[in-house]
Design a protein around this motif. Structure first.
Motif, PDB file in Angstrom:
ATOM      1  N   THR A 159      -6.732   9.256   6.519  1.00 27.08           N
ATOM      2  CA  THR A 159      -7.024  10.067   5.326  1.00 27.08           C
ATOM      3  C   THR A 159      -5.744  10.507   4.615  1.00 27.08           C
ATOM      4  O   THR A 159      -5.789  10.877   3.444  1.00 27.08           O
ATOM      5  CB  THR A 159      -7.841  11.324   5.703  1.00 27.08           C
ATOM      6  OG1 THR A 159      -7.081  12.160   6.583  1.00 27.08           O
ATOM      7  CG2 THR A 159      -9.157  10.937   6.371  1.00 27.08           C
ATOM      8  N   ARG A 160      -4.607  10.470   5.287  1.00 25.97           N
ATOM      9  CA  ARG A 160      -3.333  10.841   4.680  1.00 25.97           C
ATOM     10  C   ARG A 160      -2.718   9.694   3.888  1.00 25.97           C
ATOM     11  O   ARG A 160      -1.735   9.887   3.182  1.00 25.97           O
ATOM     12  CB  ARG A 160      -2.352  11.290   5.774  1.00 25.97           C
ATOM     13  CG  ARG A 160      -2.759  12.572   6.488  1.00 25.97           C
ATOM     14  CD  ARG A 160      -1.919  12.813   7.728  1.00 25.97           C
ATOM     15  NE  ARG A 160      -0.495  12.852   7.412  1.00 25.97           N
ATOM     16  CZ  ARG A 160       0.168  13.931   7.033  1.00 25.97           C
ATOM     17  NH1 ARG A 160      -0.493  15.083   6.902  1.00 25.97           N
ATOM     18  NH2 ARG A 160       1.457  13.888   6.779  1.00 25.97           N
ATOM     19  N   LEU A 161      -3.289   8.499   4.023  1.00 29.54           N
ATOM     20  CA  LEU A 161      -2.734   7.328   3.351  1.00 29.54           C
ATOM     21  C   LEU A 161      -3.283   7.188   1.949  1.00 29.54           C
ATOM     22  O   LEU A 161      -4.371   7.675   1.625  1.00 29.54           O
ATOM     23  CB  LEU A 161      -3.055   6.063   4.159  1.00 29.54           C
ATOM     24  CG  LEU A 161      -2.521   6.011   5.594  1.00 29.54           C
ATOM     25  CD1 LEU A 161      -2.984   4.731   6.268  1.00 29.54           C
ATOM     26  CD2 LEU A 161      -1.001   6.113   5.626  1.00 29.54           C
ATOM     27  N   SER A 162      -2.529   6.530   1.128  1.00 31.90           N
ATOM     28  CA  SER A 162      -2.950   6.256  -0.239  1.00 31.90           C
ATOM     29  C   SER A 162      -3.328   4.788  -0.359  1.00 31.90           C
ATOM     30  O   SER A 162      -2.594   3.909   0.105  1.00 31.90           O
ATOM     31  CB  SER A 162      -1.811   6.590  -1.213  1.00 31.90           C
ATOM     32  OG  SER A 162      -2.186   6.302  -2.532  1.00 31.90           O
ATOM     33  N   PHE A 163      -4.492   4.538  -0.971  1.00 31.18           N
ATOM     34  CA  PHE A 163      -4.967   3.165  -1.195  1.00 31.18           C
ATOM     35  C   PHE A 163      -5.095   2.948  -2.702  1.00 31.18           C
ATOM     36  O   PHE A 163      -5.886   3.621  -3.351  1.00 31.18           O
ATOM     37  CB  PHE A 163      -6.306   2.932  -0.498  1.00 31.18           C
ATOM     38  CG  PHE A 163      -6.248   3.061   0.987  1.00 31.18           C
ATOM     39  CD1 PHE A 163      -6.506   4.286   1.600  1.00 31.18           C
ATOM     40  CD2 PHE A 163      -5.932   1.977   1.788  1.00 31.18           C
ATOM     41  CE1 PHE A 163      -6.447   4.418   2.980  1.00 31.18           C
ATOM     42  CE2 PHE A 163      -5.886   2.099   3.164  1.00 31.18           C
ATOM     43  CZ  PHE A 163      -6.131   3.320   3.759  1.00 31.18           C
ATOM     44  N   CYS A 164      -4.311   2.045  -3.216  1.00 28.04           N
ATOM     45  CA  CYS A 164      -4.323   1.822  -4.667  1.00 28.04           C
ATOM     46  C   CYS A 164      -4.643   0.377  -5.025  1.00 28.04           C
ATOM     47  O   CYS A 164      -4.434  -0.039  -6.167  1.00 28.04           O
ATOM     48  CB  CYS A 164      -2.978   2.237  -5.274  1.00 28.04           C
ATOM     49  SG  CYS A 164      -1.542   1.610  -4.400  1.00 28.04           S
ATOM     50  N   GLY A 165      -5.129  -0.388  -4.088  1.00 35.32           N
ATOM     51  CA  GLY A 165      -5.513  -1.761  -4.359  1.00 35.32           C
ATOM     52  C   GLY A 165      -4.472  -2.754  -3.874  1.00 35.32           C
ATOM     53  O   GLY A 165      -3.297  -2.415  -3.809  1.00 35.32           O
ATOM     54  N   PRO A 166      -4.917  -3.961  -3.480  1.00 34.85           N
ATOM     55  CA  PRO A 166      -6.309  -4.427  -3.464  1.00 34.85           C
ATOM     56  C   PRO A 166      -7.143  -3.705  -2.400  1.00 34.85           C
ATOM     57  O   PRO A 166      -6.596  -3.143  -1.462  1.00 34.85           O
ATOM     58  CB  PRO A 166      -6.173  -5.919  -3.139  1.00 34.85           C
ATOM     59  CG  PRO A 166      -4.918  -5.985  -2.315  1.00 34.85           C
ATOM     60  CD  PRO A 166      -3.990  -4.964  -2.903  1.00 34.85           C
ATOM     61  N   ASN A 167      -8.446  -3.735  -2.570  1.00 38.07           N
ATOM     62  CA  ASN A 167      -9.339  -3.012  -1.674  1.00 38.07           C
ATOM     63  C   ASN A 167     -10.214  -3.948  -0.852  1.00 38.07           C
ATOM     64  O   ASN A 167     -11.303  -3.584  -0.424  1.00 38.07           O
ATOM     65  CB  ASN A 167     -10.230  -2.049  -2.473  1.00 38.07           C
ATOM     66  CG  ASN A 167     -11.176  -2.795  -3.403  1.00 38.07           C
ATOM     67  OD1 ASN A 167     -10.905  -3.934  -3.791  1.00 38.07           O
ATOM     68  ND2 ASN A 167     -12.278  -2.163  -3.766  1.00 38.07           N
ATOM     69  N   ILE A 168      -9.721  -5.162  -0.616  1.00 36.02           N
ATOM     70  CA  ILE A 168     -10.503  -6.169   0.110  1.00 36.02           C
ATOM     71  C   ILE A 168     -10.080  -6.184   1.569  1.00 36.02           C
ATOM     72  O   ILE A 168      -8.909  -6.408   1.895  1.00 36.02           O
ATOM     73  CB  ILE A 168     -10.303  -7.568  -0.510  1.00 36.02           C
ATOM     74  CG1 ILE A 168     -10.780  -7.577  -1.966  1.00 36.02           C
ATOM     75  CG2 ILE A 168     -11.072  -8.612   0.288  1.00 36.02           C
ATOM     76  CD1 ILE A 168     -10.500  -8.868  -2.689  1.00 36.02           C
ATOM     77  N   ILE A 169     -11.034  -5.915   2.474  1.00 35.23           N
ATOM     78  CA  ILE A 169     -10.790  -5.974   3.909  1.00 35.23           C
ATOM     79  C   ILE A 169     -11.323  -7.306   4.431  1.00 35.23           C
ATOM     80  O   ILE A 169     -12.524  -7.571   4.332  1.00 35.23           O
ATOM     81  CB  ILE A 169     -11.494  -4.808   4.640  1.00 35.23           C
ATOM     82  CG1 ILE A 169     -10.960  -3.466   4.138  1.00 35.23           C
ATOM     83  CG2 ILE A 169     -11.298  -4.922   6.153  1.00 35.23           C
ATOM     84  CD1 ILE A 169     -11.658  -2.266   4.750  1.00 35.23           C
TER      85      ILE A 169
END
Length: 320
Positions: free
Chosen positions: A164-174
């Motif tokens: 939850t402390r991480l930032s996800f800004c793309g790509p969002n494909i797992i």
């Protein structure tokens, strides 16, 4: 600028499996069938142990907890996977991904710890049979299971909070069919140093420790069996361990295929095949291994199945 607690995406796309409609229908039916077999099979194991007084022993108490853990393990992954296969959207929300990450970590670790506890139980039963009743008393058994729950719940929570402390800004494909920790960390656009450090320093020992406990227990079990003079005694002692050994082999061989083998490219699908074996096939086979290779379980299951029609068809009492 500190990017913690900020994300620019609302969810993730799980690549999952085939895009073709015909194959999606086949996969949906296959995974739905495997899920139902797993849930029903493990529930029957729990009911059989609960209903038969002969199975009210530490070994079967641990087995009932393992069956419950397997239900939670597969239920964390398969229902969402079935929803994505049927709808074709492949989408999982950010909160849904974190929830899946937490419960997957919880139940995977719990299986690991329970298998170690069961190996310890077999060691005491075979190597120190005269002290078995006092050593594996009900209080100690409950403490072993409760301790496993507390450790694994805390461990899973730590990893989830760090994500939850991480930032996800793309790509969002797992490139997977569920939210696993390592593929998720690869998508972060902020530093994953703390998560990687905790994964190495904490997750490693927590995963390897129970496995070493199992190896040590069976090493001493083997020595104890070799000291038995009677061939029938040796066979009886070994038969008490075959079901657990089979489950241990299945669990760790598939887990090693997922996490310890040299990583292959996700596009070739090998990682997902190993993951299906680890997350879906193993929980499904455990009830069959214990019911087919254990005489006491067979007897309890037969009694339960004979009683089942009378439980459902028993007439209701009417009041005058």
């Amino acid at each position: 600028m500190d990017g913690r607690n900020h994300t620019n995406i609302n969810g993730f796309l799980l690549l999952g499996f085939s895009e073709h409609r015909e194959q999606r229908l086949l996969l949906f039916g296959l995974f739905l069938g495997m899920y139902l077999v797993t849930v029903v099979g493990n529930l029957i194991i729990i009911l059989a142990i609960r209903s038969d007084l002969h199975l009210h022993s530490p070994m079967y108490f641990f087995l009932a907890n393992l069956s419950f853990s397997d239900i939670g393990f597969i239920s964390t992954i398969v229902p969402k996977m079935l929803d994505n296969i049927s709808s074709g959207t492949k989408l999982i929300s950010y909160g849904g991904c974190l929830t899946q990450l937490y419960f997957f970590g919880l139940f995977a670790d719990l299986d690991n710890f329970l298998l170690a506890v069961m190996a310890l139980d077999r060691y005491v039963a075979i190597s120190h049979p005269l002290h078995y009743t006092t050593t594996m008393n009900s209080r100690r058994c409950v403490l072993l299971v409760a301790g496993s729950w507390v450790i694994t719940a805390f461990h899973a929570l730590v990893h989830t909070l760090l994500v939850t402390r991480l930032s996800f800004c793309g790509p969002n494909i797992i490139p997977h069919f569920f939210c696993d920790l390592v593929p998720l960390l690869k998508l972060a656009c902020s530093s994953t140093y703390v998560s990687d450090l905790v994964l190495t320093l904490v997750a490693g020992p927590l995963l390897i420790g129970p496995f070493l406990c199992i190896l040590t227990s069976y090493f001493h079990i083997a020595l104890a069996v070799l000291r038995i003079d009677s061939p029938k005694g040796k066979q009886k002692a070994f038969s008490n361990c075959t079901s657990h050994l089979s489950v241990v082999f299945l669990f760790y061989s598939t887990a090693i295929g997922v996490y310890l083998c040299p990583p292959s490219t996700y596009s070739d699908g090998k990682d997902r095949v190993f993951s299906v074996m680890y997350t879906v096939v193993t929980p499904m086979l455990n009830p069959f291994i214990y019911s087919l290779r254990n005489r006491d379980m067979k007897g309890a299951l037969e009694k339960l199945l004979r009683r089942a029609p009378t439980l459902f068809l028993r007439p209701c009492k009417t009041q005058n």
